[in-house]
Write an enzyme that holds these catalytic residues in place. Structure first.
Site, PDB file in Angstrom:
ATOM      1  N   LYS A  21     -21.772   6.860  19.069  1.00 21.53           N
ATOM      2  CA  LYS A  21     -20.782   7.192  20.116  1.00 21.53           C
ATOM      3  C   LYS A  21     -21.487   7.840  21.310  1.00 21.53           C
ATOM      4  CE  LYS A  21     -16.869   8.138  17.019  1.00 21.53           C
ATOM      5  NZ  LYS A  21     -15.947   9.160  16.510  1.00 21.53           N
ATOM      6  N   GLY A  68      -9.109  11.700   8.874  1.00 20.59           N
ATOM      7  CA  GLY A  68      -8.637  10.445   9.467  1.00 20.59           C
ATOM      8  C   GLY A  68      -8.399   9.364   8.422  1.00 20.59           C
ATOM      9  N   ARG A  69      -9.355   9.185   7.505  1.00 21.53           N
ATOM     10  CA  ARG A  69      -9.232   8.104   6.521  1.00 21.53           C
ATOM     11  C   ARG A  69      -8.291   8.469   5.383  1.00 21.53           C
ATOM     12  NH1 ARG A  69     -14.132  10.208   7.018  1.00 21.53           N
ATOM     13  NH2 ARG A  69     -15.156  11.275   5.282  1.00 21.53           N
ATOM     14  N   GLU A 109     -12.032   3.912  22.114  1.00 16.25           N
ATOM     15  CA  GLU A 109     -11.333   2.631  21.945  1.00 16.25           C
ATOM     16  C   GLU A 109      -9.826   2.815  22.118  1.00 16.25           C
ATOM     17  OE1 GLU A 109     -13.633   3.917  20.004  1.00 16.25           O
ATOM     18  OE2 GLU A 109     -14.906   2.389  19.080  1.00 16.25           O
ATOM     19  N   GLU A 144     -17.293   5.699   4.436  1.00 13.86           N
ATOM     20  CA  GLU A 144     -17.349   6.812   5.388  1.00 13.86           C
ATOM     21  C   GLU A 144     -17.368   8.143   4.618  1.00 13.86           C
ATOM     22  OE1 GLU A 144     -14.247   7.859   8.570  1.00 13.86           O
ATOM     23  OE2 GLU A 144     -15.605   6.595   9.705  1.00 13.86           O
ATOM     24  N   LYS A 173      -6.147  10.879  15.629  1.00 19.80           N
ATOM     25  CA  LYS A 173      -6.202  12.261  15.153  1.00 19.80           C
ATOM     26  C   LYS A 173      -6.739  13.181  16.251  1.00 19.80           C
ATOM     27  CE  LYS A 173      -8.375  15.280  11.810  1.00 19.80           C
ATOM     28  NZ  LYS A 173      -9.162  15.473  10.606  1.00 19.80           N
ATOM     29  N   HIS A 218     -13.826 -19.072  -3.567  1.00 17.94           N
ATOM     30  CA  HIS A 218     -14.295 -20.279  -2.871  1.00 17.94           C
ATOM     31  C   HIS A 218     -15.196 -19.938  -1.695  1.00 17.94           C
ATOM     32  CE1 HIS A 218     -11.677 -22.910  -5.235  1.00 17.94           C
ATOM     33  NE2 HIS A 218     -10.871 -21.853  -5.241  1.00 17.94           N
TER      34      HIS A 218
END
Ligand code: F6P
Length: 549
Positions: free
Chosen positions: A514, A264-265, A210, A350, A204, A381
């Site tokens: 950051k 973004g999300r 990254e 977030e 975005k 399990h």
């Protein structure tokens, strides 16, 4: 065993809930289920093609009525309308929140609907051309692989959806590269041929460390085989930052945009959904949007008592603020939804991991929950032991389809699916009812176990029960259903934020780390700079830089 044993100290969300808290904490779910034969009818709804059953939540009619009143008191309907019509509800960033407009919300201002339609036509057109081979690799042959480079909202949504809709994927194979760990780039790229691979850089902001690091690596990987001047044909970008994509060297007709009113999300519905569109094609992508839009229409119009997102949110605040629970497990009984919990984790944590209200004061209510999950039955399990007998109570959402898409090996789909359904139902029943010490003793005696052995083992084999769950049933996991499920949780998270008085649409909490990473990076090249840091960080820098003898 008293439920209070499992509670953390907490303030109820509102005085209106207080009268119910002690009563409900002291009432075992076993009693609620046995004393109220109409519980399922009362606490379930079929809306928008989904069945939501919250009859195994630890509340009664009185508590539920107060929760509905709380939603009215907190202005949920006004807040919803305000978001849908494009008011600047993201107050700390002074932005509107209009991901609903991406899937056809007629509530948004007309100029926004127009810009969305134009960009959607562009990115879906691109997807179709890549799928048909009209947009091809530099040698003229079709792309066979696509690598999406992005992180957070620019990765989790498309990665989750491509996996969820595997039976509908008939385009190029989509790969996802997110972690700045070079091993991820190495592992993803090593198995691919650059000549047959299209790289999408999804960000975005187009400033994320990254993604930009991985994008540089992928560009160098392409250039090595194709030559520098050919790389452009194998690249595209998905971003709101046209200046930065141009600077990175991605040609304008390969940049698909969206806008600051798409968080973004919440961006899977925008050009960030391009990997999904490449995988399933434009028609199915449109069905995915239509499913989400159907949920938007339901959310916009249904009265609170029948409104699935509002109901889920009220269950959420009841769990958090009345029962004091912290853990929220999302367990899809559908292997293809394996990444759905991770996707919800970002969407929920977030958005609602905040402790300051919209007016800047400290929230007095606990907000947000620790969201996690894995598909059932695998999860049974691994961590379900703690759900059944651990000290803390974890609230559960179980998702299950009435049908599976496609055939299983040797036509055994229905056998597998019957086991799947039985397990989903057994788990929520066991968590609610538990098994008392007396019942355990009696069962062991029936099995012919010696009295001494019964006394020794019965406490270990006893289940406290009284652990709440909500079950969501859908027809089958197709594009439309997936769209509905995601939109349902998006709106649930939003309604919770309204009830808690927080802004669900900013994420300042990710900034400090950051910033500090930027300060630490030079110290990893020149350890003398580490002197500026605290002793722990300094010690760790030295340890990480230690040379092998
Ligand atoms: O660091 C958090 C975050 O900003 C998320 O909100 C976002 O989804 C992710 O990083 C990626 O951001 P971008 O799409 O701008 O690269």
């Amino acid at each position: 065993m008293s439920f209070d044993r499992f509670m953390t100290e907490n303030l109820p969300l509102s005085r209106s809930l207080e009268p119910h808290v002690d009563r409900m904490r002291a009432t075992h779910l076993r009693n609620l289920l046995s004393n109220e034969p109409d519980r399922f009818a009362r606490f379930s709804r079929v809306q928008c093609g989904l069945l939501l059953d919250w009859s195994k939540e630890k509340l009664d009619q009185g508590a539920w009525q107060s929760l509905l009143e709380l939603a009215v008191e907190k202005g949920v309907e006004d807040a919803r309308d305000s978001m849908l019509r494009g008011d600047r509800v993201n107050t700390t960033e002074d932005r509107a929140v209009l991901h609903t407009a991406l899937r056809g919300g007629a509530w948004a201002p007309p100029h926004i609907q127009e810009e969305i339609a134009a960009e959607k036509a562009r990115f879906l057109g691109f997807a179709e051309h890549v799928r048909s081979g009209a947009i091809a690799a530099n040698d003229g042959a079709p792309f066979e692989h696509v690598v999406n480079i992005g992180i957070g909202g620019s990765d989790l949504g498309p990665a989750m959806a491509v996996r969820a809709l595997a039976p509908f994927c008939d385009g190029p194979t989509i790969h996802f590269l997110s972690n700045v760990d070079g091993a991820h780039a190495a592992d993803v790229l090593a198995k691919l041929d650059p000549k047959r691979t299209l790289v999408l850089v999804a960000s975005k902001t187009f400033t994320t460390l990254e993604t930009l690091t991985n994008a540089q690596t992928a560009r160098a990987w392409l250039a090595e085989t194709l030559g520098d001047d050919q790389v452009g044909q194998h690249l595209a970008a998905l971003s709101t930052n046209a200046a930065a994509t141009a600077k990175f060297g991605i040609q304008e007709d390969r940049v698909f945009g969206f806008w600051d009113y798409v968080g973004g999300r919440y961006s899977l519905w925008s050009a960030i959904g391009l990997p999904l569109a490449l995988a399933i094609g434009a028609d199915r992508f449109n069905a995915f949007l239509a499913g989400a839009h159907a949920m938007d229409v339901h959310f916009a119009n249904a009265p609170l008592a029948d409104n699935l997102p509002a109901i889920l949110a009220l269950i959420g605040v009841w769990r958090r603020n009345a029962l004091g629970l912290v853990g929220h497990a999302v367990i899809p009984y559908e292997e293809r939804l394996a990444r759905f919990p991770a996707y919800l984790q970002q969407m929920d944590m977030e958005s609602n991991g905040k402790r300051v209200t919209t007016d800047g004061s400290q929230a007095i209510d606990a907000t947000g929950m620790l969201v996690f999950g894995e598909p059932g039955t695998n999860a049974q399990h691994s961590f379900f032991q703690l759900f059944h007998q651990g000290h803390d109570v974890i609230a559960l959402d179980v998702l299950i389809g009435r049908r599976v898409v496609g055939e299983a090996v040797n036509g055994r789909a229905s056998i597998h699916h019957t086991h799947l359904m039985a397990n989903a139902l057994a788990q929520t029943r066991a968590l609610a009812l538990g098994r008392t010490l007396e019942e355990t003793r009696a069962e062991m005696a029936r099995d012919g176990i010696a009295v001494d052995e019964i006394e020794r083992l019965a406490p270990h084999r006893t289940f406290p029960g009284d652990r709440p769950s909500t079950t969501l049933v859908y027809d089958q996991l197709d594009p439309e259903t997936l769209g509905k499920l995601i939109a349902l949780y998006e709106h649930k998270v939003f309604v919770e934020s309204v009830l808690w008085g927080i802004n669900a649409f900013d994420q300042w909490g990710v900034e400090l780390g950051k910033q500090l990473a930027k300060q630490i990076t030079p110290a990893l090249a020149d350890p003398r700079l580490a002197a500026a840091f605290d002793p722990s960080t300094r010690g760790l820098i030295e340890a990480l830089l230690q040379k092998d003898d």
